[in-house]
Design a protein around this motif. Sequence first.
Motif, PDB file in Angstrom:
ATOM      1  N   THR A 659     -10.750 -27.624  30.934  1.00  0.00           N
ATOM      2  CA  THR A 659     -11.148 -27.864  32.325  1.00  0.00           C
ATOM      3  C   THR A 659     -12.386 -27.055  32.683  1.00  0.00           C
ATOM      4  O   THR A 659     -13.325 -27.566  33.311  1.00  0.00           O
ATOM      5  CB  THR A 659      -9.996 -27.514  33.280  1.00  0.00           C
ATOM      6  OG1 THR A 659      -8.866 -28.332  32.976  1.00  0.00           O
ATOM      7  CG2 THR A 659     -10.406 -27.724  34.729  1.00  0.00           C
ATOM      8  N   LEU A 660     -12.394 -25.783  32.311  1.00  0.00           N
ATOM      9  CA  LEU A 660     -13.560 -24.935  32.572  1.00  0.00           C
ATOM     10  C   LEU A 660     -14.808 -25.518  31.931  1.00  0.00           C
ATOM     11  O   LEU A 660     -15.878 -25.585  32.551  1.00  0.00           O
ATOM     12  CB  LEU A 660     -13.307 -23.522  32.045  1.00  0.00           C
ATOM     13  CG  LEU A 660     -12.261 -22.680  32.764  1.00  0.00           C
ATOM     14  CD1 LEU A 660     -11.998 -21.386  31.993  1.00  0.00           C
ATOM     15  CD2 LEU A 660     -12.710 -22.371  34.191  1.00  0.00           C
ATOM     16  N   TYR A 661     -14.664 -25.951  30.699  1.00  0.00           N
ATOM     17  CA  TYR A 661     -15.791 -26.513  29.957  1.00  0.00           C
ATOM     18  C   TYR A 661     -16.284 -27.797  30.614  1.00  0.00           C
ATOM     19  O   TYR A 661     -17.499 -28.023  30.768  1.00  0.00           O
ATOM     20  CB  TYR A 661     -15.361 -26.772  28.517  1.00  0.00           C
ATOM     21  CG  TYR A 661     -16.426 -27.397  27.634  1.00  0.00           C
ATOM     22  CD1 TYR A 661     -17.479 -26.636  27.149  1.00  0.00           C
ATOM     23  CD2 TYR A 661     -16.366 -28.746  27.305  1.00  0.00           C
ATOM     24  CE1 TYR A 661     -18.452 -27.205  26.339  1.00  0.00           C
ATOM     25  CE2 TYR A 661     -17.331 -29.326  26.497  1.00  0.00           C
ATOM     26  CZ  TYR A 661     -18.367 -28.556  26.019  1.00  0.00           C
ATOM     27  OH  TYR A 661     -19.334 -29.115  25.217  1.00  0.00           O
ATOM     28  N   SER A 662     -15.356 -28.633  31.020  1.00  0.00           N
ATOM     29  CA  SER A 662     -15.719 -29.902  31.646  1.00  0.00           C
ATOM     30  C   SER A 662     -16.478 -29.678  32.952  1.00  0.00           C
ATOM     31  O   SER A 662     -17.464 -30.369  33.242  1.00  0.00           O
ATOM     32  CB  SER A 662     -14.452 -30.725  31.894  1.00  0.00           C
ATOM     33  OG  SER A 662     -14.763 -31.940  32.511  1.00  0.00           O
ATOM     34  N   LYS A 663     -16.056 -28.719  33.742  1.00  0.00           N
ATOM     35  CA  LYS A 663     -16.713 -28.450  35.024  1.00  0.00           C
ATOM     36  C   LYS A 663     -18.140 -27.943  34.836  1.00  0.00           C
ATOM     37  O   LYS A 663     -19.021 -28.234  35.656  1.00  0.00           O
ATOM     38  CB  LYS A 663     -15.899 -27.438  35.829  1.00  0.00           C
ATOM     39  CG  LYS A 663     -14.606 -28.010  36.406  1.00  0.00           C
ATOM     40  CD  LYS A 663     -13.857 -26.975  37.216  1.00  0.00           C
ATOM     41  CE  LYS A 663     -12.592 -27.581  37.834  1.00  0.00           C
ATOM     42  NZ  LYS A 663     -11.831 -26.577  38.614  1.00  0.00           N
ATOM     43  N   LEU A 664     -18.368 -27.188  33.752  1.00  0.00           N
ATOM     44  CA  LEU A 664     -19.714 -26.672  33.492  1.00  0.00           C
ATOM     45  C   LEU A 664     -20.697 -27.783  33.150  1.00  0.00           C
ATOM     46  O   LEU A 664     -21.909 -27.611  33.289  1.00  0.00           O
ATOM     47  CB  LEU A 664     -19.676 -25.653  32.355  1.00  0.00           C
ATOM     48  CG  LEU A 664     -19.038 -24.306  32.664  1.00  0.00           C
ATOM     49  CD1 LEU A 664     -18.878 -23.488  31.394  1.00  0.00           C
ATOM     50  CD2 LEU A 664     -19.883 -23.542  33.682  1.00  0.00           C
ATOM     51  N   GLN A 665     -20.189 -28.906  32.707  1.00  0.00           N
ATOM     52  CA  GLN A 665     -21.063 -30.008  32.322  1.00  0.00           C
ATOM     53  C   GLN A 665     -21.295 -31.009  33.448  1.00  0.00           C
ATOM     54  O   GLN A 665     -22.038 -31.976  33.269  1.00  0.00           O
ATOM     55  CB  GLN A 665     -20.466 -30.730  31.112  1.00  0.00           C
ATOM     56  CG  GLN A 665     -20.456 -29.873  29.851  1.00  0.00           C
ATOM     57  CD  GLN A 665     -19.955 -30.640  28.649  1.00  0.00           C
ATOM     58  OE1 GLN A 665     -18.922 -31.298  28.711  1.00  0.00           O
ATOM     59  NE2 GLN A 665     -20.703 -30.568  27.560  1.00  0.00           N
ATOM     60  N   GLU A 666     -20.674 -30.782  34.584  1.00  0.00           N
ATOM     61  CA  GLU A 666     -20.837 -31.714  35.714  1.00  0.00           C
ATOM     62  C   GLU A 666     -22.222 -31.569  36.355  1.00  0.00           C
ATOM     63  O   GLU A 666     -22.799 -30.491  36.366  1.00  0.00           O
ATOM     64  CB  GLU A 666     -19.748 -31.444  36.762  1.00  0.00           C
ATOM     65  CG  GLU A 666     -18.358 -31.815  36.280  1.00  0.00           C
ATOM     66  CD  GLU A 666     -17.283 -31.471  37.276  1.00  0.00           C
ATOM     67  OE1 GLU A 666     -17.600 -30.824  38.314  1.00  0.00           O
ATOM     68  OE2 GLU A 666     -16.112 -31.826  37.039  1.00  0.00           O
TER      69      GLU A 666
END
Length: 666
Positions: A659-666
């Motif tokens: 989840t943390l990783y996904s949010k950084l790519q938004e």
Amino acid sequence: MRLIIFGVLAMLISMSDANATKYSGRYCEGKGDAAFLRLIDQSFGFFHANPDTQNISMLYYPEWDCLIEGFPTWMAWWVQNSYGPTYCSLPFLQEPYLTFLQHSQDMWFKHQGDGKTKREHDLIGPDGCLCDCAFPTGAHMVQGDCNWPIHDWGFEFTAAGAVMQAELLLIQRDKAAIKKYLPNLERACNFIETRRDANGLFLVGPAANLLAPSYGGIRQPDGSFGRGYLAGLSVNYIAACDRMIELFKLVGDKEKTKLYEQRRKITRDSLPLLTTSEGYFVKSMEVNGTKHGVFGNEKYGYFEVAPNVDAICFRVVDEAQANKIYAKVASIPQLRPHDFLITNYPSLDDTYEAWDSTNLNGLWEYGRWVNGGVWSTMEARAIIAYYRLGKYEDVWRSNLQSMKFVRDYQMDAPLTNFGGDIWFKDRLTNLCYDALGVPAATIRGLFEYVYKADGLTLYPHLPPFISEYVQKEPIRFGEKRIFIAVKNNGPEVETVKANGKIITQTEKDRIVLPFALLPKRAQVEITMTGEWPRDAVKKLNYKSAEGIVGIKPANKLKPSESFTKPLLSVLNSMMGLIKEESNVDYELAFLKETINALQAYDERVARDVAGEYRQFSPEKRAAILNMYKNAAVNMYNGLDSLMKRYASSNDPQKRKLSTLYSKLQE
């Protein structure tokens, strides 16, 4: 700091001057011979992403999430090729490469013979049999080159594969992993035992050896090739039994410990049957007692290198026999025309190709492949043997030859022309995992690192011309990390301390570090004393104007406008978010090495533009930069895939990371 190439030293410095010379590198430091210290330091560099040399990050293949033999030339994982570099690098190999390596070896065990499943060429391997090479969808269960229909199963492949996996497990000390893989290892050893003869040796046919298919079996009256006794199989099976014994001790299985002690004893007691009067091993022996590989005989009169260096490397033979073997090697200069050991001298006359022809060509041309060629995987084990016997100039010579290929970005394997040329001459760059065996052995040979159920034994082999040595890269032992510092005043162990506390020693030639007494982060200080043997004090002969390639300190370059900038932004943010999390060591290591790979590409581009490197043709420079770019992309893609897989994990922490990783790519 510019790329340094060592030239010929104008004169050899005295021991007192050498001891006053200081060297401080990224991975080690010390006093003494600065060139040799630099060599050790730079050997570590091959096992991390760096802008100065080809390195292990370039062999990661994200689609399989593992290492491959060579990209794009060798898209699989071979036993014989990986043996030297894997064995030698395991004590210091760090994450994520350790996990990548395990995934590579998992392909062997996934396709391990079971007596019923068809693999390539519709071959059904016997239960426990390992393969020549494997890939996710299959495996070659016999040596796949040349006349494979007559080849026997991979007996020595199986022994070597068992050594590597057992060594990995002994170092990790992960009880769950040991429980998982021990059945595979037992099946492998039981498979080898199916060919045990009454005399204690193993009867095997063509291409059952490690550097297959150089062993042709035994020519039969009807023209076929039958079975004989193979020395390399016995030697490497002893090495496997050594490690199986310690694994069973570690899990408390006394019955299996005793069984493998008996198997080892029977095998060791039969070794004299494969030994010449001079103390070295032949290649094989016929059932009638005829020996193949007695140097100087009119028939089968070659010297076979692999079983002999393996016997020294894995301590299958004692010190006296090890010295006899080395003396024989040293007495045959034709074995090292380019400082690497070739597989045999003179040409083999007992392969199935050589029986009816002395005009061998193609793969069988003498000096090209398994008949007189050079294999970095075998050279790695030879370097361990050199260290054990104090033959430091041989270590140096081997590394200088290796660096010729390093400088040209041609770390290819195997090597043709008796070790003078690369295999793929039409390619601008080459990199094979095999070639990492030389730097790996240059590190492991310093202390050997013999892992036991209850402790780690170090055999110190620091050259006399190094008076102080500090190893900044840790050695792994279970969850513990060992940092080594040595005051090298002689060949005998005087005192050993771990974090300031004395660890009592009972032997002068080795250091025993009991696992229970080591702190999680152990600063081990060793003091050596005594008088060096007269012939050990001589300096290295810096005969070559072509020196060691430098690994430079990292520059603090500004992020370029290349593709790396947004990726580095995401990864550095991710590093900041999860570094305080617990039990994320693997993810942090993967992140770190991915960042290193991206930065290595940026630094390589910047330094190349600045003219800091050897000037190649525009085409070759582009090919070199492409290797760095591919490594960076592959490492990033592998990490990206891992984070996305975590989204569906049953582990809440892994889902959080995703989840943390996904949010950084938004």
